[in-house]
Design an enzyme around this catalytic site. Structure first.
Site, PDB file in Angstrom:
ATOM      1  N   LYS A  53       0.756  -1.337   0.095  1.00 49.23           N
ATOM      2  CA  LYS A  53       0.034  -0.047   0.020  1.00 49.23           C
ATOM      3  C   LYS A  53       0.872   1.292   0.050  1.00 49.23           C
ATOM      4  CE  LYS A  53      -3.990  -2.277   2.095  1.00 49.23           C
ATOM      5  NZ  LYS A  53      -4.331  -2.900   3.492  1.00 49.23           N
ATOM      6  N   GLN A  97      -5.025  -1.878   9.447  1.00 52.77           N
ATOM      7  CA  GLN A  97      -4.874  -3.253   8.688  1.00 52.77           C
ATOM      8  C   GLN A  97      -5.465  -4.187   9.873  1.00 52.77           C
ATOM      9  OE1 GLN A  97      -3.711  -3.611   5.677  1.00 52.77           O
ATOM     10  NE2 GLN A  97      -4.040  -6.021   5.919  1.00 52.77           N
ATOM     11  N   ASP A 120     -11.620   2.517   4.114  1.00 51.84           N
ATOM     12  CA  ASP A 120     -12.174   1.174   3.831  1.00 51.84           C
ATOM     13  C   ASP A 120     -13.374   1.120   3.772  1.00 51.84           C
ATOM     14  OD1 ASP A 120     -10.041  -0.872   3.833  1.00 51.84           O
ATOM     15  OD2 ASP A 120      -9.589  -0.484   5.956  1.00 51.84           O
TER      16      ASP A 120
END
Ligand code: GUN
Length: 285
Positions: A53, A97, A120
């Site tokens: 990422k 995460q 997200d």
């Protein structure tokens, strides 16, 4: 001829678009989009995802703020970090995460992220917006699937879409996104009787169950579009999807491979969501 849907190529296209939009935006506003990536603990797969990422951020011109915390981080410490990132003007997107170590409460963390920075799309507010058909950051994996369908000119409206799996990260948002685009949607799960028969009704079949090669030819109608969201690591260390590709390919009109299908799209849509979050924040400033 079955079309093999190329997620690696489409993700590259998306990153190219984001890079262009970021360059223009930064030139006009002197603001660079910023993404904070929070990783707790030592899970090797998570470390590798987070590194990728950060590399994507570099490629598209997004500033990444790296927060790697020890396995023993407490809920209070993580909460305090989220509060700090929520208040930081340079941070437009926050990604924590998952999975978190067991002693930490994932739902509490997700709900603590400011909804406008939740790139997200996991926050209950943003999930609610999706349910209501209102704009908000969309969960990256199912959003990436929608982009793949569009990229390959696959009609969604009027089709019967069947989603196997009802997770908050993929199955539920995927079903809502397909519904938003006027598919007739069925959500299947472990308690669905005669799963293959239900799946054989699908014009678009999305497998998001996490069971290696579960979807064989008996699940697939001739000419169906088959989207494989599964990423399962075998003992030998290779990746296999939820779909038995070799068995299904000939029946499908289009199919995503694993790897190189849906997987690369998740990270590309994260870049897109971060840019959008920044542009929205700037527009409302
Ligand atoms: N772990 C696996 N997939 C994801 C994702 O899309 N977002 C976050 N935050 N964690 C993940």
């Amino acid at each position: 001829m079955t079309t093999i849907i190329d997620g690696t190529k489409t993700a590259q296209t998306v990153r190219g678009e984001v890079a262009k939009a970021v360059a223009q935006f930064t030139q006009e506003t002197s603001v660079r989009p910023g993404l904070a990536v929070v990783l707790v603990g030592e899970d090797p797969a998570s470390h590798s995802y987070v590194s990728m990422k950060e590399r994507d951020c570099d490629e598209v011109g997004i500033v990444s703020f790296d927060h790697r915390l020890s396995e023993t981080t407490t809920q209070d410490e993580l909460n305090a970090l989220i509060d700090m990132l929520n208040a930081d003007d340079k941070v437009h997107g926050i990604l924590v995460q998952m999975p978190l170590p067991n002693h930490l409460d994932e739902e509490q963390i997700i709900a603590r992220i400011a909804p406008e920075k939740d790139v997200d799309g996991f926050h209950p507010y943003n999930m609610g917006c999706l349910l209501r058909g209102e704009p908000a950051p969309r969960a990256c994996t199912p959003w990436g699937v929608m982009r793949l369908l569009d990229e390959y000119d696959i009609e969604v409206a009027g089709t019967h879409a069947v989603v196997i799996g009802r997770s908050n990260i993929v199955g539920k948002p995927q079903a809502l996104m397909l519904l938003e685009r006027n598919a007739t949607v069925t959500i299947c799960h472990s308690r669905t009787p005669d799963l293959p028969a239900v799946c054989r009704e699908a014009d678009i079949l999305v497998a998001a169950v996490g069971r290696p090669a579960m979807v064989d030819a008996s699940y697939v109608k001739e000419g169906a579009v088959v989207i494989d969201v599964g990423i399962n690591r075998t003992e030998a260390g290779t990746l296999v999807g939820d779909v038995d590709f070799a068995a299904v390919e000939a029946r499908a009109s289009a199919i995503t491979p694993v790897p190189g299908g849906v997987g690369p799209m998740t990270r590309a849509m994260l870049m897109s969501n971060t840019y959008e979050a920044c542009a929205t924040a700037q527009g409302s400033a």
